[in-house]
Enzyme design. Structure first.
Site, PDB file in Angstrom:
ATOM      1  N   ARG A   1       6.137  -6.367 -10.798  1.00  0.00           N
ATOM      2  CA  ARG A   1       7.269  -7.034 -11.450  1.00  0.00           C
ATOM      3  C   ARG A   1       6.931  -8.527 -11.597  1.00  0.00           C
ATOM      4  O   ARG A   1       6.330  -9.127 -10.700  1.00  0.00           O
ATOM      5  CB  ARG A   1       8.544  -6.918 -10.606  1.00  0.00           C
ATOM      6  CG  ARG A   1       9.198  -5.548 -10.650  1.00  0.00           C
ATOM      7  CD  ARG A   1       9.869  -5.276 -11.995  1.00  0.00           C
ATOM      8  NE  ARG A   1      10.586  -4.014 -11.995  1.00  0.00           N
ATOM      9  CZ  ARG A   1      10.088  -2.842 -12.382  1.00  0.00           C
ATOM     10  NH1 ARG A   1       8.827  -2.766 -12.794  1.00  0.00           N
ATOM     11  NH2 ARG A   1      10.828  -1.755 -12.386  1.00  0.00           N
TER      12      ARG A   1
ATOM     13  N   LEU B   1       0.837  -1.204   0.000  1.00  0.00           N
ATOM     14  CA  LEU B   1       0.000   0.000   0.000  1.00  0.00           C
ATOM     15  C   LEU B   1       0.872   1.254   0.000  1.00  0.00           C
ATOM     16  O   LEU B   1       0.713   2.142   0.826  1.00  0.00           O
ATOM     17  CB  LEU B   1      -0.965  -0.042   1.195  1.00  0.00           C
ATOM     18  CG  LEU B   1      -2.279   0.706   1.003  1.00  0.00           C
ATOM     19  CD1 LEU B   1      -3.068   0.169  -0.177  1.00  0.00           C
ATOM     20  CD2 LEU B   1      -3.132   0.625   2.266  1.00  0.00           C
ATOM     21  N   GLY B   2       1.795   1.284  -0.965  1.00  0.00           N
ATOM     22  CA  GLY B   2       2.618   2.491  -1.169  1.00  0.00           C
ATOM     23  C   GLY B   2       1.842   3.455  -2.058  1.00  0.00           C
ATOM     24  O   GLY B   2       0.615   3.413  -2.123  1.00  0.00           O
ATOM     25  N   ARG B   3       2.589   4.292  -2.767  1.00  0.00           N
ATOM     26  CA  ARG B   3       1.940   5.312  -3.606  1.00  0.00           C
ATOM     27  C   ARG B   3       1.000   4.676  -4.623  1.00  0.00           C
ATOM     28  O   ARG B   3      -0.152   5.081  -4.769  1.00  0.00           O
ATOM     29  CB  ARG B   3       2.983   6.102  -4.383  1.00  0.00           C
ATOM     30  CG  ARG B   3       4.001   6.836  -3.549  1.00  0.00           C
ATOM     31  CD  ARG B   3       4.963   7.503  -4.522  1.00  0.00           C
ATOM     32  NE  ARG B   3       6.077   8.127  -3.878  1.00  0.00           N
ATOM     33  CZ  ARG B   3       7.239   7.530  -3.625  1.00  0.00           C
ATOM     34  NH1 ARG B   3       7.432   6.275  -3.952  1.00  0.00           N
ATOM     35  NH2 ARG B   3       8.224   8.190  -3.043  1.00  0.00           N
ATOM     36  N   ILE B   4       1.507   3.648  -5.342  1.00  0.00           N
ATOM     37  CA  ILE B   4       0.702   3.055  -6.410  1.00  0.00           C
ATOM     38  C   ILE B   4      -0.456   2.247  -5.810  1.00  0.00           C
ATOM     39  O   ILE B   4      -1.597   2.346  -6.259  1.00  0.00           O
ATOM     40  CB  ILE B   4       1.595   2.200  -7.344  1.00  0.00           C
ATOM     41  CG1 ILE B   4       2.558   3.128  -8.100  1.00  0.00           C
ATOM     42  CG2 ILE B   4       0.750   1.387  -8.321  1.00  0.00           C
ATOM     43  CD1 ILE B   4       3.603   2.434  -8.940  1.00  0.00           C
TER      44      ILE B   4
ATOM     45  N   ASP C   1       0.800  -7.196 -16.651  1.00  0.00           N
ATOM     46  CA  ASP C   1       1.585  -6.229 -17.412  1.00  0.00           C
ATOM     47  C   ASP C   1       3.066  -6.582 -17.355  1.00  0.00           C
ATOM     48  O   ASP C   1       3.872  -5.993 -18.060  1.00  0.00           O
ATOM     49  CB  ASP C   1       1.364  -4.809 -16.842  1.00  0.00           C
ATOM     50  CG  ASP C   1       2.020  -3.725 -17.706  1.00  0.00           C
ATOM     51  OD1 ASP C   1       1.976  -3.863 -18.950  1.00  0.00           O
ATOM     52  OD2 ASP C   1       2.557  -2.758 -17.144  1.00  0.00           O
TER      53      ASP C   1
ATOM     54  N   GLU D   1      10.869 -10.951 -19.349  1.00  0.00           N
ATOM     55  CA  GLU D   1      10.360 -10.091 -20.433  1.00  0.00           C
ATOM     56  C   GLU D   1      11.391  -9.940 -21.549  1.00  0.00           C
ATOM     57  O   GLU D   1      12.581  -9.867 -21.246  1.00  0.00           O
ATOM     58  CB  GLU D   1      10.002  -8.706 -19.862  1.00  0.00           C
ATOM     59  CG  GLU D   1       8.866  -8.797 -18.868  1.00  0.00           C
ATOM     60  CD  GLU D   1       8.592  -7.497 -18.122  1.00  0.00           C
ATOM     61  OE1 GLU D   1       9.151  -6.464 -18.512  1.00  0.00           O
ATOM     62  OE2 GLU D   1       7.814  -7.540 -17.161  1.00  0.00           O
TER      63      GLU D   1
ATOM     64  N   ILE E   1       0.853  -5.495 -11.857  1.00  0.00           N
ATOM     65  CA  ILE E   1       1.395  -4.315 -12.558  1.00  0.00           C
ATOM     66  C   ILE E   1       2.748  -3.943 -11.940  1.00  0.00           C
ATOM     67  O   ILE E   1       3.243  -2.837 -12.162  1.00  0.00           O
ATOM     68  CB  ILE E   1       0.418  -3.108 -12.497  1.00  0.00           C
ATOM     69  CG1 ILE E   1      -0.145  -2.891 -11.095  1.00  0.00           C
ATOM     70  CG2 ILE E   1      -0.727  -3.277 -13.463  1.00  0.00           C
ATOM     71  CD1 ILE E   1       0.715  -2.277 -10.100  1.00  0.00           C
TER      72      ILE E   1
ATOM     73  N   HIS F   1       4.239  -4.684 -20.577  1.00  0.00           N
ATOM     74  CA  HIS F   1       4.899  -3.800 -19.595  1.00  0.00           C
ATOM     75  C   HIS F   1       4.744  -2.331 -20.012  1.00  0.00           C
ATOM     76  O   HIS F   1       5.740  -1.677 -20.368  1.00  0.00           O
ATOM     77  CB  HIS F   1       6.372  -4.174 -19.410  1.00  0.00           C
ATOM     78  CG  HIS F   1       6.938  -3.651 -18.117  1.00  0.00           C
ATOM     79  ND1 HIS F   1       7.945  -4.278 -17.440  1.00  0.00           N
ATOM     80  CD2 HIS F   1       6.631  -2.553 -17.381  1.00  0.00           C
ATOM     81  CE1 HIS F   1       8.242  -3.581 -16.349  1.00  0.00           C
ATOM     82  NE2 HIS F   1       7.444  -2.518 -16.294  1.00  0.00           N
TER      83      HIS F   1
ATOM     84  N   SER G   1       0.797  -5.548   3.785  1.00  0.00           N
ATOM     85  CA  SER G   1       2.110  -4.909   3.617  1.00  0.00           C
ATOM     86  C   SER G   1       2.961  -5.385   4.794  1.00  0.00           C
ATOM     87  O   SER G   1       2.459  -6.114   5.662  1.00  0.00           O
ATOM     88  CB  SER G   1       1.992  -3.384   3.572  1.00  0.00           C
ATOM     89  OG  SER G   1       1.331  -2.934   4.716  1.00  0.00           O
ATOM     90  N   ARG G   2       4.220  -4.967   4.819  1.00  0.00           N
ATOM     91  CA  ARG G   2       5.117  -5.463   5.873  1.00  0.00           C
ATOM     92  C   ARG G   2       4.526  -5.235   7.250  1.00  0.00           C
ATOM     93  O   ARG G   2       4.608  -6.077   8.131  1.00  0.00           O
ATOM     94  CB  ARG G   2       6.486  -4.774   5.783  1.00  0.00           C
ATOM     95  CG  ARG G   2       7.471  -5.577   4.960  1.00  0.00           C
ATOM     96  CD  ARG G   2       8.693  -4.780   4.697  1.00  0.00           C
ATOM     97  NE  ARG G   2       8.344  -3.516   4.039  1.00  0.00           N
ATOM     98  CZ  ARG G   2       9.223  -2.592   3.658  1.00  0.00           C
ATOM     99  NH1 ARG G   2      10.486  -2.779   3.887  1.00  0.00           N
ATOM    100  NH2 ARG G   2       8.838  -1.489   3.050  1.00  0.00           N
TER     101      ARG G   2
HETATM  102  O1  LIG Z   1       8.236  -0.716 -14.479  1.00  0.00           O
HETATM  103  C1  LIG Z   1       8.429   0.443 -14.527  1.00  0.00           C
HETATM  104  C2  LIG Z   1       8.988   1.227 -13.459  1.00  0.00           C
HETATM  105  O2  LIG Z   1       9.533   0.662 -12.494  1.00  0.00           O
HETATM  106  O3  LIG Z   1       8.917   2.448 -13.559  1.00  0.00           O
END
Ligand SMILES: O=CC(=O)O
Length: 313
Positions: free
Chosen positions: A232, A152-155, A256, A261, A230, A279, A174-175
């Site tokens: 890694r 639950l960071g920024r993204i 994604d 990759e 979305i 990606h 989260s941790r």
């Molecule tokens: O995958 C893309 C990023 O880390 O910005």
């Protein structure tokens, strides 16, 4: 800023290349056929490396350039950079947070809708002329589904905010629990998965989060559950994901990112309940320009002895 040699590893943005060329002596690694010779010739001169999130900046590369001062990555993720070694050698590291948060969160929601409402499959249905022979089958409602977020960071928070607008209850792992967050916290990913309709991976890739979505988690998400990644590829045990999807033990996936990759497991190509993207989380003109501007601003700050804008190390 003349005679500052900046090494760019792979071509990611022509705008970034042009802007770097205006300010620095840019060396584009991909244009040199013999990389070993290139490194020998430029070992002493390179003072900055521009990374990309997908090019490895490991001990060998870092050690090849004794005068390296800064690694400025055109990405938010830095799992491909040997941060410990950079710390040890006092090499500064920057990334591009914030400017890409909206795009990545938008894409996560897009993947949820695409998987549940079969957007890509129904587009293919129309293009193949199948509509003339009958209506497309019914799909699954998105509004109101429970969305579980790993990280639950920024993204992660931006995804939660968007999913809330679809009346989705939000839970997270989260941790540690974030006391200022109103969402339900699960101390284990398997528990989060068992209590979610859609599980989204939105954390950074570290030793602790590699394979965080394993068979146990996929089984807990179950035959109606959907996995969205979305973040890694190595967050997910990919062979297990393929088996779970092929065997119908998992309801669907929107991906994604992948382990290797641009290789994508071909077994997934046949599955309608899977949406595969190349990606492109931050891949809009607006965001890639903002990321490039941030890379440049960090380099300019560093070489003018000013504070870095987005330092990580
Ligand atoms: O995958 C893309 C990023 O880390 O910005």
């Amino acid at each position: 800023m003349e005679f500052i040699f900046v090494l760019m590893l792979i071509p990611r943005s022509t705008y970034l290349e042009k802007e770097l060329e205006k300010r620095f002596d840019l060396l584009k690694l991909w244009t040199f056929p013999d990389k070993t010779q290139f490194i020998k010739d430029h070992a002493e001169s390179v003072r900055a490396i521009v990374g990309s999130g997908i090019s490895t900046i490991d001990a060998d590369l870092i050690s090849a350039f004794p005068n390296l001062e800064i690694v400025a990555s055109f990405s938010v993720g830095l799992d491909n950079v040997d941060l410990e070694l950079c710390k040890e050698k006092e090499i500064r590291v920057t990334n591009t947070p914030d400017v890409l948060t909206d795009d990545v969160a938008d894409l996560a929601i897009g993947l949820m809708l695409a998987v549940l409402r079969r957007l890509c499959e129904s587009d293919r249905y129309v293009r193949a002329g199948k509509w003339k022979k009958g209506d497309y089958k019914l799909t699954t409602k998105f509004t109101g589904k429970t969305v579980g977020i790993i990280g639950l960071g920024r993204i992660g928070q931006a995804i939660a905010k968007r999913a809330e607008a679809f009346s989705c209850p939000i839970a997270y792992h989260s941790r540690s629990e974030k006391p200022d967050m109103k969402y339900k916290y699960y101390p284990s990913v398997a528990e989060l998965a068992a209590n979610s309709d859609i599980l989204v991976v939105a954390c950074a890739l570290t030793q602790e989060t590699r394979n965080i979505v394993n068979r146990e988690v996929m089984d807990a998400l179950g035959p109606k559950g959907v996995l969205i990644n979305i973040a890694r590829g190595p967050h997910v045990d990919e062979p297990e994901l393929v088996s779970a999807l092929v065997e119908g033990r998992l309801g669907g996936a929107g991906l994604d990112v992948y382990q290797n990759e641009p290789e994508v497991p071909e077994e997934l190509f046949k599955l309608e309940n899977v949406v595969l993207l190349p990606h492109v989380g931050s891949g809009t003109n607006e965001t890639r320009k903002a990321m490039a501007d941030l890379v440049i601003a960090n380099l300019e700050a560093h070489f003018s002895n000013k504070p870095l804008l987005t330092p990580v190390v």
